[in-house]
Write an enzyme that holds these catalytic residues in place. Structure first.
Site, PDB file in Angstrom:
ATOM      1  N   ASP A  31      11.368  23.951  -6.484  1.00 40.43           N
ATOM      2  CA  ASP A  31      11.469  22.713  -6.105  1.00 40.43           C
ATOM      3  C   ASP A  31      13.310  22.502  -5.807  1.00 40.43           C
ATOM      4  O   ASP A  31      13.365  22.918  -6.685  1.00 40.43           O
ATOM      5  CB  ASP A  31      11.117  21.616  -7.398  1.00 40.43           C
ATOM      6  CG  ASP A  31      11.211  20.457  -7.391  1.00 40.43           C
ATOM      7  OD1 ASP A  31      12.278  19.949  -6.823  1.00 40.43           O
ATOM      8  OD2 ASP A  31      10.016  19.829  -7.310  1.00 40.43           O
ATOM      9  N   SER A 124      -0.673  10.269   2.432  1.00 41.57           N
ATOM     10  CA  SER A 124      -0.379   9.371   2.304  1.00 41.57           C
ATOM     11  C   SER A 124      -1.176   7.980   2.820  1.00 41.57           C
ATOM     12  O   SER A 124      -1.571   7.937   4.348  1.00 41.57           O
ATOM     13  CB  SER A 124       0.934   8.582   1.903  1.00 41.57           C
ATOM     14  OG  SER A 124       1.315   7.562   2.091  1.00 41.57           O
ATOM     15  N   TYR A 148       9.797   7.782   7.475  1.00 45.55           N
ATOM     16  CA  TYR A 148       8.497   8.237   6.142  1.00 45.55           C
ATOM     17  C   TYR A 148       6.991   8.699   6.810  1.00 45.55           C
ATOM     18  O   TYR A 148       6.923   9.935   6.502  1.00 45.55           O
ATOM     19  CB  TYR A 148       8.860   8.212   5.104  1.00 45.55           C
ATOM     20  CG  TYR A 148       7.771   7.919   4.395  1.00 45.55           C
ATOM     21  CD1 TYR A 148       7.679   9.664   3.282  1.00 45.55           C
ATOM     22  CD2 TYR A 148       6.747   7.269   3.981  1.00 45.55           C
ATOM     23  CE1 TYR A 148       6.645   9.276   2.922  1.00 45.55           C
ATOM     24  CE2 TYR A 148       5.592   7.054   3.071  1.00 45.55           C
ATOM     25  CZ  TYR A 148       5.378   8.505   2.272  1.00 45.55           C
ATOM     26  OH  TYR A 148       4.837   9.160   1.403  1.00 45.55           O
ATOM     27  N   LYS A 152       4.363  12.229   7.542  1.00 46.08           N
ATOM     28  CA  LYS A 152       2.843  12.530   7.070  1.00 46.08           C
ATOM     29  C   LYS A 152       2.013  12.942   7.802  1.00 46.08           C
ATOM     30  O   LYS A 152       1.367  13.299   8.281  1.00 46.08           O
ATOM     31  CB  LYS A 152       2.784  11.330   6.240  1.00 46.08           C
ATOM     32  CG  LYS A 152       3.626  11.284   5.087  1.00 46.08           C
ATOM     33  CD  LYS A 152       3.287  12.375   3.955  1.00 46.08           C
ATOM     34  CE  LYS A 152       4.410  12.250   3.158  1.00 46.08           C
ATOM     35  NZ  LYS A 152       3.909  13.616   1.907  1.00 46.08           N
ATOM     36  N   TYR A 176      -3.504   9.806  -0.599  1.00 48.18           N
ATOM     37  CA  TYR A 176      -2.657   8.676  -1.515  1.00 48.18           C
ATOM     38  C   TYR A 176      -2.822   8.124  -1.508  1.00 48.18           C
ATOM     39  O   TYR A 176      -2.168   7.237  -0.660  1.00 48.18           O
ATOM     40  CB  TYR A 176      -2.210   9.460  -2.342  1.00 48.18           C
ATOM     41  CG  TYR A 176      -1.206  10.943  -2.681  1.00 48.18           C
ATOM     42  CD1 TYR A 176      -2.649  12.224  -3.287  1.00 48.18           C
ATOM     43  CD2 TYR A 176       0.419  10.988  -3.177  1.00 48.18           C
ATOM     44  CE1 TYR A 176      -2.324  13.278  -3.434  1.00 48.18           C
ATOM     45  CE2 TYR A 176       0.239  12.224  -2.788  1.00 48.18           C
ATOM     46  CZ  TYR A 176      -0.934  13.316  -3.713  1.00 48.18           C
ATOM     47  OH  TYR A 176      -0.377  14.728  -3.715  1.00 48.18           O
TER      48      TYR A 176
HETATM   49  C1  UD1 Z   1       4.903   2.390  -0.103  1.00 44.02           C
HETATM   50  C2  UD1 Z   1       4.978   2.461   1.081  1.00 44.02           C
HETATM   51  C3  UD1 Z   1       4.599   3.970   1.307  1.00 44.02           C
HETATM   52  C4  UD1 Z   1       4.763   4.895   0.546  1.00 44.02           C
HETATM   53  C5  UD1 Z   1       4.080   3.552  -1.127  1.00 44.02           C
HETATM   54  C6  UD1 Z   1       4.493   5.571  -1.501  1.00 44.02           C
HETATM   55  C7  UD1 Z   1       6.150   0.932   2.085  1.00 44.02           C
HETATM   56  C8  UD1 Z   1       5.903  -0.441   3.392  1.00 44.02           C
HETATM   57  N1  UD1 Z   1       4.883   1.068   1.894  1.00 44.02           N
HETATM   58  O1  UD1 Z   1       3.547   1.541  -0.350  1.00 44.02           O
HETATM   59  O2  UD1 Z   1       4.096   3.852   3.344  1.00 44.02           O
HETATM   60  O3  UD1 Z   1       3.233   5.684   0.574  1.00 44.02           O
HETATM   61  O4  UD1 Z   1       5.030   2.988  -0.923  1.00 44.02           O
HETATM   62  O5  UD1 Z   1       4.135   4.489  -3.224  1.00 44.02           O
HETATM   63  O6  UD1 Z   1       7.491   0.139   1.173  1.00 44.02           O
HETATM   64  N2  UD1 Z   1       5.951  -5.533  -4.396  1.00 44.02           N
HETATM   65  C9  UD1 Z   1       6.435  -6.362  -4.662  1.00 44.02           C
HETATM   66  N3  UD1 Z   1       7.880  -6.318  -5.535  1.00 44.02           N
HETATM   67  C10 UD1 Z   1       8.589  -5.064  -5.293  1.00 44.02           C
HETATM   68  C11 UD1 Z   1       7.861  -3.595  -4.699  1.00 44.02           C
HETATM   69  C12 UD1 Z   1       6.795  -3.754  -4.819  1.00 44.02           C
HETATM   70  O7  UD1 Z   1       5.876  -7.567  -4.661  1.00 44.02           O
HETATM   71  O8  UD1 Z   1      10.076  -5.431  -5.902  1.00 44.02           O
HETATM   72  C13 UD1 Z   1       5.408  -5.819  -3.665  1.00 44.02           C
HETATM   73  C14 UD1 Z   1       4.981  -5.242  -2.161  1.00 44.02           C
HETATM   74  O9  UD1 Z   1       4.787  -6.055  -1.212  1.00 44.02           O
HETATM   75  C15 UD1 Z   1       3.512  -4.696  -2.271  1.00 44.02           C
HETATM   76  C16 UD1 Z   1       2.716  -3.839  -3.504  1.00 44.02           C
HETATM   77  O10 UD1 Z   1       3.458  -4.408  -4.416  1.00 44.02           O
HETATM   78  O11 UD1 Z   1       2.382  -5.187  -1.941  1.00 44.02           O
HETATM   79  C17 UD1 Z   1       3.103  -2.541  -3.868  1.00 44.02           C
HETATM   80  O12 UD1 Z   1       3.853  -1.962  -2.874  1.00 44.02           O
HETATM   81  P1  UD1 Z   1       4.807  -1.039  -3.121  1.00 44.02           P
HETATM   82  O13 UD1 Z   1       4.695  -0.425  -4.504  1.00 44.02           O
HETATM   83  O14 UD1 Z   1       6.022  -1.015  -2.893  1.00 44.02           O
HETATM   84  O15 UD1 Z   1       3.774   0.117  -2.169  1.00 44.02           O
HETATM   85  P2  UD1 Z   1       2.965   0.579  -1.132  1.00 44.02           P
HETATM   86  O16 UD1 Z   1       4.240  -0.783  -0.324  1.00 44.02           O
HETATM   87  O17 UD1 Z   1       1.758   0.154  -0.727  1.00 44.02           O
END
Ligand code: UD1
Length: 338
Positions: A31, A124, A148, A152, A176
């Site tokens: 790492d 992912s 990103y 993958k 994942y």
């Molecule tokens: C995100 C990435 C994905 C990556 C993964 C790694 C994007 C678009 N996708 O997934 O490619 O593999 O992280 O863990 O970034 N949310 C809120 N407020 C916030 C943060 C998130 O409402 O401050 C919502 C998002 O709109 C979503 C959910 O929470 O509906 C999950 O978001 P997040 O944790 O960022 O994961 P992903 O978007 O699914």
């Protein structure tokens, strides 16, 4: 078994390193600490009762990797190391391509030179993009919508091609879904630098007062409460999935792809509620516009991993929230405060 773990000091890497040590495996972590702390490995050692080996190097460093392979003689590799922020990848795409593809090339070549024939790769669910509707099966069409995600997707294709050219190589690609939670001891967990991009780390920092409120990205999605739904999987379950994949590859040739998810979607508001219950703290939030690039819903069909690996996610969102809250309250500044 001797397992070389790239990115083993990071969030998922450290939980998997711990699980490997607990099962009696020998581990060497490679790492460069660009997004992690050596303190995570010290704590893994404390929890396991013995430390993993550690080489501080970038996986693209061929000399360092050769030396590590020559002295440790790994029988398998788990490749976590990589850059992982979607937004950042649109700003510095070349760094993402160089690091995420380059490290995989260096690693596969070193494996070839050192007679190591088994690799498990951190992929992912982002590779499912918007090409089909969830629940996603492993044979659904794949693609990606940002640099990103493309790294993958490209690494998945590289692994499939190299595997087709080398009948001795055994490949496990793990897709994942959304990893959350922390080790139940509260000693290791996710330690994002700067403002967290992902939902649970952000909610956790709102609960401890480090951030004022959560921005909920859209409540007009075609989901039960209008907020986005995801398949949140406890990181300790995810770590166990890697051990199950290694075990399977011990007796199966070829190239395999497995989803690691729960199969159960949860919405942003459900996560907020679960975290409030676990922490006893109110989480203020405000609904704002959708985040560009987000999909309404993403969740796994996890049945292949269950059939082939005998693995399934055991822990609930409530468990993950309780574990994250413990980690966050006992380590308000992550590993930096240690
Ligand atoms: C995100 C990435 C994905 C990556 C993964 C790694 C994007 C678009 N996708 O997934 O490619 O593999 O992280 O863990 O970034 N949310 C809120 N407020 C916030 C943060 C998130 O409402 O401050 C919502 C998002 O709109 C979503 C959910 O929470 O509906 C999950 O978001 P997040 O944790 O960022 O994961 P992903 O978007 O699914």
């Amino acid at each position: 078994m001797r397992v070389l773990v790239t990115g083993g000091a990071g969030y998922i890497g450290s939980h998997t390193t711990l699980a490997l040590l607990e099962q009696g495996h020998e581990v060497l972590v490679v790492d460069d600490l660009s997004n992690s702390s050596p303190e995570s490995l010290r704590r893994v050692g404390e929890l396991a009762g013995r430390e993993p080996g550690f080489v501080e190097a970038n996986v693209r460093d061929e000399q360092a990797l050769d030396a590590a392979f020559a002295s440790f003689r790994p029988e398998a590799v788990i490749h976590f190391a990589g850059w992982k922020a979607v937004g950042e990848s649109t700003q510095i795409p070349l760094t993402y391509y160089r690091e995420n593809l380059g490290s995989t090339f260096t690693l596969l070549e070193a494996m070839g030179r050192h007679d190591c024939h088994t690799i498990v790769f951190s992929s992912s669910a982002t590779v499912y993009g918007e090409l089909s509707e969830p629940p996603f099966r492993e044979d659904a069409p794949t693609g990606a919508t940002n640099p990103y995600g493309r790294t993958k997707h490209m690494v998945e294709q590289v692994l499939a091609d190299v595997s087709a050219s080398d009948p001795e190589l055994r490949v496990g690609v793990l897709r994942y879904f959304n990893p959350i939670g922390a080790h139940a001891s509260g000693r290791i967990g996710e330690d994002p630098k700067g403002i967290p991009n992902n939902l649970l780390p952000f909610v956790a920092q709102v609960a401890t007062g480090r951030r004022e409120k959560l921005m909920v990205f859209g409540d007009d999605y075609p989901t039960p409460d209008g907020t986005g739904t995801r398949d949140y999987i406890h990181v300790v379950d995810l770590a166990a999935g890697h051990l199950a994949a290694l075990d399977y590859l011990g007796s199966h040739d070829g190239h395999h792809v497995w989803n690691l998810g729960t199969g159960r979607p949860a919405s942003v508001l459900e996560i907020v509620k679960a975290y409030q219950e676990a922490s006893g703290v109110a989480i203020p939030y405000e609904v704002v516009a959708r985040r560009p690039g987000d999909v309404a819903s993403s969740f796994a069909d996890p049945s292949l991993a269950e059939q082939e690996l005998g693995w399934r996610a055991e822990r609930s969102i409530a468990d993950a929230c309780a574990d994250t809250f413990r980690w966050q309250s006992e380590n308000p500044n992550g590993f930096a405060g240690a």
